[in-house]
Motif scaffolding. Structure first.
Motif, PDB file in Angstrom:
ATOM      1  N   SER A 128       1.047  -1.531   0.624  1.00 56.59           N
ATOM      2  CA  SER A 128       0.056  -0.219   0.623  1.00 56.59           C
ATOM      3  C   SER A 128       1.067   0.737  -0.076  1.00 56.59           C
ATOM      4  CB  SER A 128      -1.318   0.190   1.102  1.00 56.59           C
ATOM      5  OG  SER A 128      -0.326   0.401   2.386  1.00 56.59           O
TER       6      SER A 128
ATOM      7  N   GLU B  86       2.060   2.252  -3.451  1.00 57.29           N
ATOM      8  CA  GLU B  86       0.720   2.384  -4.540  1.00 57.29           C
ATOM      9  C   GLU B  86       0.971   4.050  -3.894  1.00 57.29           C
ATOM     10  OE1 GLU B  86      -1.177   1.652  -6.651  1.00 57.29           O
ATOM     11  OE2 GLU B  86       0.031  -0.447  -6.403  1.00 57.29           O
ATOM     12  N   LYS B  87       1.088   4.675  -2.206  1.00 54.64           N
ATOM     13  CA  LYS B  87       0.701   5.764  -2.239  1.00 54.64           C
ATOM     14  C   LYS B  87       2.233   6.575  -2.677  1.00 54.64           C
ATOM     15  CE  LYS B  87      -0.880   8.246   1.524  1.00 54.64           C
ATOM     16  NZ  LYS B  87      -0.558   7.382   3.262  1.00 54.64           N
ATOM     17  N   GLU B  88       3.001   6.010  -3.147  1.00 50.00           N
ATOM     18  CA  GLU B  88       4.629   6.582  -3.312  1.00 50.00           C
ATOM     19  C   GLU B  88       3.650   7.024  -4.617  1.00 50.00           C
ATOM     20  OE1 GLU B  88       9.022   5.360  -4.278  1.00 50.00           O
ATOM     21  OE2 GLU B  88       7.758   4.003  -3.934  1.00 50.00           O
ATOM     22  N   LYS B  89       2.841   6.730  -5.748  1.00 48.98           N
ATOM     23  CA  LYS B  89       3.312   7.073  -7.723  1.00 48.98           C
ATOM     24  C   LYS B  89       2.374   8.542  -7.317  1.00 48.98           C
ATOM     25  CE  LYS B  89       3.070   2.146  -8.658  1.00 48.98           C
ATOM     26  NZ  LYS B  89       2.739   1.274  -9.564  1.00 48.98           N
ATOM     27  N   GLY B  90       1.765   9.046  -5.988  1.00 51.45           N
ATOM     28  CA  GLY B  90       1.166  10.040  -5.862  1.00 51.45           C
ATOM     29  C   GLY B  90       1.851  10.648  -5.626  1.00 51.45           C
ATOM     30  N   SER B  91       1.448  11.563  -5.276  1.00 53.65           N
ATOM     31  CA  SER B  91       2.484  12.813  -4.536  1.00 53.65           C
ATOM     32  C   SER B  91       2.926  12.970  -3.091  1.00 53.65           C
ATOM     33  CB  SER B  91       1.264  14.607  -4.074  1.00 53.65           C
ATOM     34  OG  SER B  91       1.672  15.729  -3.529  1.00 53.65           O
ATOM     35  N   TRP B  92       4.678  12.982  -3.470  1.00 50.18           N
ATOM     36  CA  TRP B  92       5.001  13.378  -2.162  1.00 50.18           C
ATOM     37  C   TRP B  92       4.798  13.980  -0.733  1.00 50.18           C
ATOM     38  CZ3 TRP B  92       9.873   9.972  -1.121  1.00 50.18           C
ATOM     39  CH2 TRP B  92       9.613   8.852  -2.025  1.00 50.18           C
TER      40      TRP B  92
ATOM     41  N   ALA C 151       2.162  14.578   0.144  1.00 54.07           N
ATOM     42  CA  ALA C 151       1.235  13.539   1.247  1.00 54.07           C
ATOM     43  C   ALA C 151       1.438  12.304   2.237  1.00 54.07           C
ATOM     44  CB  ALA C 151      -0.212  13.334   0.028  1.00 54.07           C
TER      45      ALA C 151
END
Length: 169
Positions: free
Chosen positions: A61, A64-70, A72
């Motif tokens: 998870s 997956e979160k890493e692919k978004g804005s850092w 956040a």
């Protein structure tokens, strides 16, 4: 029954070839030592593969979160993501290890063991010191060499003054 047997064989074949590569001469299994390995080394700070190969659900998870804005991501999540890819940071790799103490201790232990072995050999293996090494015998041997005038050109007799019975200056 024949159909279930054929499907089970096909299923086994599909499973066995999923971890193998097909070559020109048949099926070759990929050995573990042929795959890239992870090493923390100062000379190569970016290894070929990540430190954690099999991700847990929490780590997946995070990936997956890493692919978004850092922006956040929290600091702890960023550190956890770093630890998925790397075991040690560059500063941790550069830290001195206390291994030298073990090496020096082992060397001193072996020196002591060698000293005990030498002492044991002197006492139980070797015989007494030969009489030819006594200082009195050495003096007599030197006098004999001088009396026989051995090596009068360049040897020890050339350094002896036979008239004054003393060493030349």
């Amino acid at each position: 029954m024949l159909a279930s047997r054929a499907l089970s064989l096909v299923g086994k074949r599909a499973i066995s070839t999923s971890v193998c590569l097909r070559g020109g001469h048949g099926v070759a299994k990929v050995e573990r030592y042929t795959l890239p390995a992870y090493f923390d080394r100062r000379e190569n700070p970016l290894p070929d593969i990540c430190y954690v190969e099999n991700l847990s659900p929490v780590q997946a998870s995070l990936k997956e979160k890493e692919k978004g804005s850092w922006a956040a991501l929290s600091a702890d999540e960023k550190i956890a993501l770093y630890r998925i890819s790397f075991h040690q940071s560059f500063a941790e790799m550069n830290q001195e290890s206390p291994e030298w103490k073990t090496v020096v201790g082992g060397m001193f232990f072996l020196f002591g063991l060698t000293g005990l072995l030498v002492l044991w050999q002197r006492k139980y293996v070797y015989g007494p010191v030969p009489h030819t090494l006594d200082p009195e015998y050495k003096q007599k041997e030197l006098q004999r060499v001088l009396d026989m005038r051995m090596n009068p050109v360049e040897g020890i007799s050339s350094k002896w003054d036979y008239e004054n019975k003393q060493w030349k200056k």
